[in-house]
Design a protein around this motif. Structure first.
Motif, mmCIF file in Angstrom:
data_model
loop_
_atom_site.group_PDB
_atom_site.id
_atom_site.type_symbol
_atom_site.label_atom_id
_atom_site.label_comp_id
_atom_site.label_asym_id
_atom_site.label_seq_id
_atom_site.Cartn_x
_atom_site.Cartn_y
_atom_site.Cartn_z
ATOM 1 N N GLY A 130 9.454 2.974 20.788
ATOM 2 C CA GLY A 130 9.092 3.721 21.984
ATOM 3 C C GLY A 130 8.707 2.806 23.134
ATOM 4 N N GLN A 131 7.944 1.757 22.851
ATOM 5 C CA GLN A 131 7.559 0.794 23.881
ATOM 6 C C GLN A 131 8.785 0.101 24.469
ATOM 7 O OE1 GLN A 131 4.903 -1.615 21.517
ATOM 8 N NE2 GLN A 131 3.075 -0.507 22.187
ATOM 9 N N ALA A 132 9.726 -0.258 23.597
ATOM 10 C CA ALA A 132 10.942 -0.929 24.061
ATOM 11 C C ALA A 132 11.784 -0.006 24.933
ATOM 12 C CB ALA A 132 11.756 -1.417 22.861
ATOM 13 N N LEU A 133 11.919 1.253 24.533
ATOM 14 C CA LEU A 133 12.677 2.211 25.339
ATOM 15 C C LEU A 133 12.062 2.368 26.724
ATOM 16 C CD1 LEU A 133 13.457 5.010 22.722
ATOM 17 C CD2 LEU A 133 15.146 3.698 24.027
ATOM 18 N N LYS A 134 10.758 2.487 26.781
ATOM 19 C CA LYS A 134 10.071 2.657 28.060
ATOM 20 C C LYS A 134 10.328 1.460 28.976
ATOM 21 C CE LYS A 134 5.527 3.994 29.920
ATOM 22 N NZ LYS A 134 5.366 2.941 30.938
ATOM 23 N N GLN A 135 10.232 0.252 28.428
ATOM 24 C CA GLN A 135 10.464 -0.943 29.230
ATOM 25 C C GLN A 135 11.911 -1.048 29.681
ATOM 26 O OE1 GLN A 135 8.947 -4.676 27.736
ATOM 27 N NE2 GLN A 135 7.240 -3.676 26.686
ATOM 28 N N ALA A 136 12.853 -0.771 28.764
ATOM 29 C CA ALA A 136 14.272 -0.927 29.082
ATOM 30 C C ALA A 136 14.732 0.067 30.142
ATOM 31 C CB ALA A 136 15.107 -0.771 27.814
ATOM 32 N N LEU A 137 14.130 1.247 30.178
ATOM 33 C CA LEU A 137 14.541 2.288 31.125
ATOM 34 C C LEU A 137 14.020 2.038 32.537
ATOM 35 C CD1 LEU A 137 14.122 5.389 28.824
ATOM 36 C CD2 LEU A 137 16.262 4.648 29.891
ATOM 37 N N GLY A 138 12.988 1.228 32.672
ATOM 38 C CA GLY A 138 12.454 0.958 34.008
ATOM 39 C C GLY A 138 12.019 2.222 34.712
ATOM 40 N N ASP A 139 12.430 2.371 35.988
ATOM 41 C CA ASP A 139 12.015 3.574 36.739
ATOM 42 C C ASP A 139 12.971 4.746 36.537
ATOM 43 O OD1 ASP A 139 14.243 2.962 38.257
ATOM 44 O OD2 ASP A 139 13.149 2.651 40.129
ATOM 45 N N ILE A 154 0.859 -1.194 0.000
ATOM 46 C CA ILE A 154 0.000 0.000 0.000
ATOM 47 C C ILE A 154 0.890 1.237 0.000
ATOM 48 C CG2 ILE A 154 -1.747 1.291 1.296
ATOM 49 C CD1 ILE A 154 -2.723 -1.397 2.388
ATOM 50 N N ASP A 155 1.629 1.417 1.060
ATOM 51 C CA ASP A 155 2.711 2.402 1.141
ATOM 52 C C ASP A 155 3.491 2.098 2.405
ATOM 53 O OD1 ASP A 155 1.338 3.497 3.286
ATOM 54 O OD2 ASP A 155 0.823 5.366 2.284
ATOM 55 N N ASP A 156 4.462 2.971 2.747
ATOM 56 C CA ASP A 156 5.342 2.701 3.885
ATOM 57 C C ASP A 156 4.811 3.256 5.205
ATOM 58 O OD1 ASP A 156 7.074 1.515 2.105
ATOM 59 O OD2 ASP A 156 8.340 3.290 1.872
ATOM 60 N N HIS A 157 3.661 3.922 5.167
ATOM 61 C CA HIS A 157 3.194 4.677 6.327
ATOM 62 C C HIS A 157 3.063 3.819 7.580
ATOM 63 C CE1 HIS A 157 0.465 6.869 9.014
ATOM 64 N NE2 HIS A 157 0.816 7.964 8.374
ATOM 65 N N HIS A 158 2.315 2.722 7.497
ATOM 66 C CA HIS A 158 2.064 1.909 8.687
ATOM 67 C C HIS A 158 3.351 1.293 9.227
ATOM 68 C CE1 HIS A 158 -2.178 1.442 6.842
ATOM 69 N NE2 HIS A 158 -2.183 2.414 7.722
ATOM 70 N N THR A 159 4.225 0.866 8.328
ATOM 71 C CA THR A 159 5.483 0.263 8.763
ATOM 72 C C THR A 159 6.334 1.268 9.517
ATOM 73 O OG1 THR A 159 5.534 -1.380 6.989
ATOM 74 C CG2 THR A 159 7.645 -0.758 7.947
ATOM 75 N N VAL A 160 6.486 2.466 8.988
ATOM 76 C CA VAL A 160 7.329 3.475 9.618
ATOM 77 C C VAL A 160 6.744 3.915 10.961
ATOM 78 C CG1 VAL A 160 8.299 5.795 9.376
ATOM 79 C CG2 VAL A 160 8.209 4.268 7.389
ATOM 80 N N GLU A 161 5.458 4.224 10.973
ATOM 81 C CA GLU A 161 4.820 4.675 12.210
ATOM 82 C C GLU A 161 4.863 3.585 13.284
ATOM 83 O OE1 GLU A 161 0.648 6.780 13.582
ATOM 84 O OE2 GLU A 161 0.582 5.306 11.957
ATOM 85 N N ASP A 162 4.560 2.350 12.913
ATOM 86 C CA ASP A 162 4.475 1.277 13.897
ATOM 87 C C ASP A 162 5.848 0.884 14.432
ATOM 88 O OD1 ASP A 162 1.810 1.444 13.407
ATOM 89 O OD2 ASP A 162 1.553 -0.605 12.673
ATOM 90 N N ILE A 163 6.887 1.005 13.621
ATOM 91 C CA ILE A 163 8.236 0.777 14.141
ATOM 92 C C ILE A 163 8.583 1.854 15.167
ATOM 93 C CG2 ILE A 163 10.690 0.850 13.527
ATOM 94 C CD1 ILE A 163 9.964 -0.674 10.982
ATOM 95 N N VAL A 180 9.269 11.790 2.953
ATOM 96 C CA VAL A 180 9.896 12.380 4.139
ATOM 97 C C VAL A 180 8.886 12.769 5.212
ATOM 98 C CG1 VAL A 180 11.885 13.202 2.824
ATOM 99 C CG2 VAL A 180 9.909 14.721 3.154
ATOM 100 N N ASP A 181 7.598 12.921 4.866
ATOM 101 C CA ASP A 181 6.584 13.205 5.883
ATOM 102 C C ASP A 181 6.499 12.091 6.924
ATOM 103 O OD1 ASP A 181 5.915 15.573 4.691
ATOM 104 O OD2 ASP A 181 4.089 14.838 3.727
ATOM 105 N N LEU A 182 6.927 10.896 6.556
ATOM 106 C CA LEU A 182 6.819 9.760 7.467
ATOM 107 C C LEU A 182 7.788 9.850 8.638
ATOM 108 C CD1 LEU A 182 6.333 6.792 4.970
ATOM 109 C CD2 LEU A 182 4.609 8.170 6.136
ATOM 110 N N PHE A 183 8.843 10.644 8.511
ATOM 111 C CA PHE A 183 9.764 10.801 9.638
ATOM 112 C C PHE A 183 9.049 11.401 10.853
ATOM 113 C CE2 PHE A 183 13.353 11.032 6.390
ATOM 114 C CZ PHE A 183 13.770 9.741 6.655
ATOM 115 N N GLU A 184 8.199 12.387 10.623
ATOM 116 C CA GLU A 184 7.464 12.972 11.744
ATOM 117 C C GLU A 184 6.534 11.935 12.367
ATOM 118 O OE1 GLU A 184 5.007 17.030 12.960
ATOM 119 O OE2 GLU A 184 5.452 16.616 10.837
ATOM 120 N N GLU A 185 5.914 11.088 11.556
ATOM 121 C CA GLU A 185 5.055 10.035 12.093
ATOM 122 C C GLU A 185 5.864 9.052 12.933
ATOM 123 O OE1 GLU A 185 1.776 10.203 11.809
ATOM 124 O OE2 GLU A 185 2.168 12.063 10.718
ATOM 125 N N PHE A 186 7.068 8.737 12.479
ATOM 126 C CA PHE A 186 7.953 7.852 13.239
ATOM 127 C C PHE A 186 8.240 8.434 14.621
ATOM 128 C CE2 PHE A 186 12.300 7.032 14.673
ATOM 129 C CZ PHE A 186 12.338 5.652 14.713
#
Length: 306
Positions: free
Chosen positions: A184-193, A170-179, A240-246
């Motif tokens: 972000g989820q991984a960073l939050k978990q790895a940082l703990g408190d 379709i396009d790259d939008h969902h892949t870029v945004e979801d990565i 390049v608009d997808l960078f902001e979505e990322f």
């Protein structure tokens, strides 16, 4: 069928056996898969006068995939559908083992997490080591995004392994945004408190005429200020608009405050690369432990998670 077409046919066969162009590139020893992605795109467009695959590359691909010398120059019509299915089964099993065993070496005490996020649009598995050595492995179907993610890993001195199967037809939008969301989820978990970390990070990074500044705060409050005017809308086929979505996805799920400013640049590739290098450098600074802050929360509130 001439030799050029036979090599093309066998190249596509090797892509199928490896599981993807990115995995074939990794098997062949390429640090980045972009060159083989470009080769496949070129082969699909070339007519009778195209240059095809060079002898040197053909030999390299044969060796990397365990094929005998001259295999690229012969037709192999004997391959059956069930053999293909068996290969896919082996590849799937191998991929699962890689995820479970971690795709890179980690030391005791390293902040390592693996996040899997599956939707109707993307299926993502991401492993992050905040205390890594800057290694990146990517198989996302979006080559230019992989080039940028590699900047985060290298300059952030984190290990990052991302596999994504997305609806890029379709396009790259969902892949870029979801990565971005999954990272972000991984960073939050790895940082703990977040006890003992520096919390804040900043970096200025130039690349020839381009210069970008990134400032971030692992504040527990999501916020993105994004001031980037790209000089063109596409880098290759990448929007390049997808960078902001990322970065929106990353910020909202890591709970960080992030300011990104491109201060100069007349080459869109340079602009993008300075953004991601600066982000990697700023992130490295923020997640590092501060000896003087050992055992302490870097906030007068006493928490950065609530």
């Amino acid at each position: 069928m001439d030799k050029k077409n036979i090599r093309t046919e066998n190249f596509l066969r090797l892509v199928e056996e490896a599981g993807s162009v990115s995995k074939l590139a990794r098997a062949a020893g390429y640090a980045k898969p972009a060159s083989l992605h470009q080769l496949r795109a070129r082969l699909s467009k070339e007519g009778e006068n195209g240059r095809g695959i060079s002898h040197v590359l053909a030999a390299k691909l044969e060796k990397s995939m365990g094929k005998p010398k001259g295999w690229m120059d012969r037709r192999h019509p004997e391959k059956k559908a069930k053999d293909t299915a068996a290969q896919e089964t082996v590849q799937t099993a191998s991929t699962e083992q890689t995820v479970q065993a971690a795709p890179f070496a980690a030391r005791e005490g390293d902040r390592v997490v693996t996040v899997t996020r599956n939707t109707n649009e993307t299926q993502i598995t991401l492993t992050l080591n905040l205390d890594g050595t800057g290694k990146g492995h990517f198989d996302t179907g979006v080559p230019f995004l992989e080039h940028m993610l590699d900047q985060i890993a290298r300059h952030g001195m984190i290990d990052l392994d991302i596999t994504c199967k997305g609806d890029t037809h379709i396009d790259d939008h969902h892949t870029v945004e979801d990565i971005g969301i999954t990272l972000g989820q991984a960073l939050k978990q790895a940082l703990g408190d977040k006890t003992g970390i520096r919390r804040y990070g900043h970096a200025y990074v130039p690349l020839d005429e381009a210069l970008s500044r990134v400032v971030l705060d692992l504040s527990g409050r999501p916020g993105l200020v994004y001031n980037v005017d790209f000089v063109r809308a596409l880098i290759g086929r990448f929007d390049v608009d997808l960078f902001e979505e990322f970065f929106h996805g990353l910020v909202n799920h890591s709970m960080m405050t992030l300011h990104i400013d491109n201060l100069s640049g007349n080459n869109a590739h340079h602009q993008a690369e300075t953004l991601f290098k600066a982000f990697g450098r700023a992130l490295r600074m923020a997640v590092e432990f501060d000896e003087r802050m050992a055992g302490k929360m870097p906030s007068t509130k006493g928490t950065l998670t609530d």
